[in-house]
Design an enzyme around this catalytic site. Structure first.
Site, PDB file in Angstrom:
ATOM      1  N   TYR A 114       0.740  -1.287   0.076  1.00 52.79           N
ATOM      2  CA  TYR A 114      -0.086   0.205   0.137  1.00 52.79           C
ATOM      3  C   TYR A 114       0.986   1.114  -0.025  1.00 52.79           C
ATOM      4  O   TYR A 114       0.117   2.346   0.024  1.00 52.79           O
ATOM      5  CB  TYR A 114      -1.089   0.150   1.424  1.00 52.79           C
ATOM      6  CG  TYR A 114      -1.976  -0.814   1.260  1.00 52.79           C
ATOM      7  CD1 TYR A 114      -2.040  -2.244   1.067  1.00 52.79           C
ATOM      8  CD2 TYR A 114      -3.363  -0.229   1.504  1.00 52.79           C
ATOM      9  CE1 TYR A 114      -3.039  -3.142   1.217  1.00 52.79           C
ATOM     10  CE2 TYR A 114      -4.597  -1.165   1.643  1.00 52.79           C
ATOM     11  CZ  TYR A 114      -4.224  -2.689   1.436  1.00 52.79           C
ATOM     12  OH  TYR A 114      -5.494  -3.503   1.443  1.00 52.79           O
ATOM     13  N   HIS A 154     -10.339  -3.322   6.101  1.00 55.73           N
ATOM     14  CA  HIS A 154      -9.914  -4.267   5.862  1.00 55.73           C
ATOM     15  C   HIS A 154     -10.537  -5.544   6.441  1.00 55.73           C
ATOM     16  O   HIS A 154     -10.822  -5.316   7.659  1.00 55.73           O
ATOM     17  CB  HIS A 154      -8.541  -4.529   5.865  1.00 55.73           C
ATOM     18  CG  HIS A 154      -7.948  -5.796   4.834  1.00 55.73           C
ATOM     19  ND1 HIS A 154      -8.290  -7.015   4.957  1.00 55.73           N
ATOM     20  CD2 HIS A 154      -7.409  -5.628   3.640  1.00 55.73           C
ATOM     21  CE1 HIS A 154      -7.712  -7.798   3.708  1.00 55.73           C
ATOM     22  NE2 HIS A 154      -7.294  -6.795   2.997  1.00 55.73           N
ATOM     23  N   GLY A 155     -11.063  -6.562   5.916  1.00 49.54           N
ATOM     24  CA  GLY A 155     -11.486  -7.786   6.657  1.00 49.54           C
ATOM     25  C   GLY A 155     -10.415  -8.434   7.837  1.00 49.54           C
ATOM     26  O   GLY A 155      -9.182  -8.210   7.414  1.00 49.54           O
ATOM     27  N   THR A 211     -17.082 -11.618   6.917  1.00 42.85           N
ATOM     28  CA  THR A 211     -18.362 -12.330   6.675  1.00 42.85           C
ATOM     29  C   THR A 211     -18.068 -13.806   6.023  1.00 42.85           C
ATOM     30  O   THR A 211     -17.741 -13.657   5.041  1.00 42.85           O
ATOM     31  CB  THR A 211     -19.510 -11.781   5.921  1.00 42.85           C
ATOM     32  OG1 THR A 211     -19.255 -10.291   6.412  1.00 42.85           O
ATOM     33  CG2 THR A 211     -20.633 -12.266   6.024  1.00 42.85           C
ATOM     34  N   ASP A 235      11.324 -42.666 -19.333  1.00 43.23           N
ATOM     35  CA  ASP A 235      10.811 -41.596 -20.251  1.00 43.23           C
ATOM     36  C   ASP A 235      11.101 -41.711 -21.586  1.00 43.23           C
ATOM     37  O   ASP A 235      11.816 -41.149 -22.213  1.00 43.23           O
ATOM     38  CB  ASP A 235      11.466 -40.288 -19.731  1.00 43.23           C
ATOM     39  CG  ASP A 235      11.123 -39.040 -20.284  1.00 43.23           C
ATOM     40  OD1 ASP A 235       9.955 -39.024 -20.793  1.00 43.23           O
ATOM     41  OD2 ASP A 235      11.807 -37.984 -20.176  1.00 43.23           O
TER      42      ASP A 235
END
Ligand code: SPV
Ligand code: MG
Length: 431
Positions: free
Chosen positions: A75, A89-90, A122, A204
């Site tokens: 930020y 912010h959450g 939430t 391979d």
């Protein structure tokens, strides 16, 4: 009027985001920062809508007064320019890799007395469902397939990790680390012929057939969203290759890399210690063109792998082939080397880049593993493939465990080296 700043990096707005914005509006004028695509792909899931669309979506939200672009995960720039009274912010970023971003914000706010407002996140059934739908959308072929091309234009160098199963796919999908305060993750997955064969206890040599390879791809796709680059070995007969291109494209694979060898293919890291034959340039060009002709989207990539340095045929041969393969329609060039020194890879890339600034270059630094991603990008390389490191880390660990149990006639002694069984049973979530 105070300012409350909220950074959003989502494609889908749900109740949790609305709640954060509502809470921000109680504190002041709401400025939303839309995280740029370049920052978002390191930090979070890949965007399914572009930045302009995200900005419009955020602007349409009630309570949002202004939307700006945050072009770095950190930020610093935004906070220094905006001096928000609050960053909102959450509270879900308190733990895990994201906590480093949180600490950085706290430090920045402290400098001028700004405050961090954390809103309980939430996480109800509805939010969980939206989150899951968003992830499943990214796994759909039409989203996954084009993502490699998107990444090439978004990031200085695309980082691909070898995977050969659902479990290794999950490691490539979910591993996130903090690096100098920023988060980082792999961009793509490489389904190696060496490791896919090794996982099946087979050499391979193109012995593991395409049906089996497709099964591996499907196992990986079931549990991941990141783009897949398939190691297509020689591509087989041109008449078969065209069918495989169609199948891979339909499944949502982003790219197949085919190598210019013919006859019995051996692993490139054997170099000239075994008999290996390079394909005729014209024949290989025909194979590339035939593949390009049958694909139905512009997303899918056919990448030509040049074995001239592996087979000690010289730089001029490698460059001649690169020019011919691009002309035949190749969407990228993989140049391989088994030298410990990256000099020949860099010489190839520098020369090729002088003539062709567009065609993506792909490298596999297994033997010259001292090179950094930044150095590779500096030589015009677009994709780095970590082709076998997961398998090479697993084999010695498993061998050592097997020996310890045999030696001690019980599993007690080895237990401290193992993942706790409480963790393994929770490693994979149920639906
Ligand atoms: C693979 O991973 O199978 C490759 C890369 O083809 S290498 O093993 O270096 O040939
Ligand atoms: Mg291979």
């Amino acid at each position: 009027m105070k300012t409350a700043y909220v950074c959003l990096c989502t494609d889908v707005i749900h109740e949790g985001h609305l709640n954060i914005i509502r809470e921000a509006a109680k504190l002041g004028r709401v400025v939303v920062g839309a995280l740029s695509d370049e920052a978002l792909i390191r930090y979070n899931r890949f965007p399914t809508i572009n930045l302009d669309e995200r900005v419009k979506m955020y602007e349409s939200l009630e309570d949002v007064d202004e939307v700006i672009v945050q072009d770095d995960m950190l930020y610093d720039k935004v906070i220094k320019e905006l001096h928000p009274d609050y960053v909102v912010h959450g509270d879900n970023w308190k733990e895990g890799a994201e906590s480093s971003l949180r600490n950085n914000v706290i430090g920045l706010l402290k400098e001028y007395g700004g405050e961090l407002a954390e809103i309980p996140y939430t996480y109800n059934e509805e939010v969980r469902k939206i989150d899951k739908l968003y992830k499943e959308r990214l796994a759909m072929p039409e989203y996954r397939r084009k993502r490699l091309r998107q990444l090439i234009s978004l990031t200085p160098i695309v980082k691909a990790l070898e995977v050969h199963s659902g479990l290794t796919g999950l490691i490539a999908e979910n591993t996130v680390v903090e690096n100098n305060g920023r988060l980082d993750q792999f961009d793509a997955m490489w389904i190696s012929s060496l490791c896919d064969s090794t996982a099946k206890g087979k050499p391979d040599i193109e012995l593991v057939d395409m049906s089996s390879r497709l099964r591996t791809i499907d196992d990986v796709m079931e549990v991941t969203t990141k783009p897949i680059i398939l190691d297509g070995d020689t591509g087989g007969l041109t008449e078969h290759f065209v069918y495989n291109v169609r199948t891979l494209e339909r499944m949502g694979v982003s790219a197949v890399i085919i190598e210019d060898k013919t006859g019995l293919k051996k692993n490139s890291l054997f170099g000239t210690e075994v008999v290996q034959q390079q394909a005729d340039i014209a024949d290989f060009c025909d194979k590339i063109s035939a593949g390009k002709k049958v694909q139905l989207t512009d997303d899918f990539m056919i990448i030509a792998r040049i074995e001239s340095l592996i087979l000690e045929r010289g730089m001029e041969d490698a460059l001649t082939r690169a020019r011919a393969y691009v002309k035949a329609g190749a969407d990228g060039i993989m140049i391989h080397s088994r030298k410990k020194d990256p000099a020949e890879i860099y010489e190839f890339c520098d020369t090729f880049r002088k003539e062709d600034s567009e065609t993506p270059i792909i490298v596999v630094p297994t033997s010259y593993n001292q090179v950094t991603e930044e150095e590779l990008a500096g030589h015009g390389i677009n994709i780095v493939i970590y082709a076998n490191q997961l398998t090479r880390s697993a084999v010695p660990a498993m061998q050592s465990t097997a020996k310890e149990i045999l030696k001690n006639h019980r599993a007690l002694e080895v237990d401290e080296k193992l993942m706790p069984f409480k963790d393994i049973i929770r490693l994979i979530d149920e639906l």
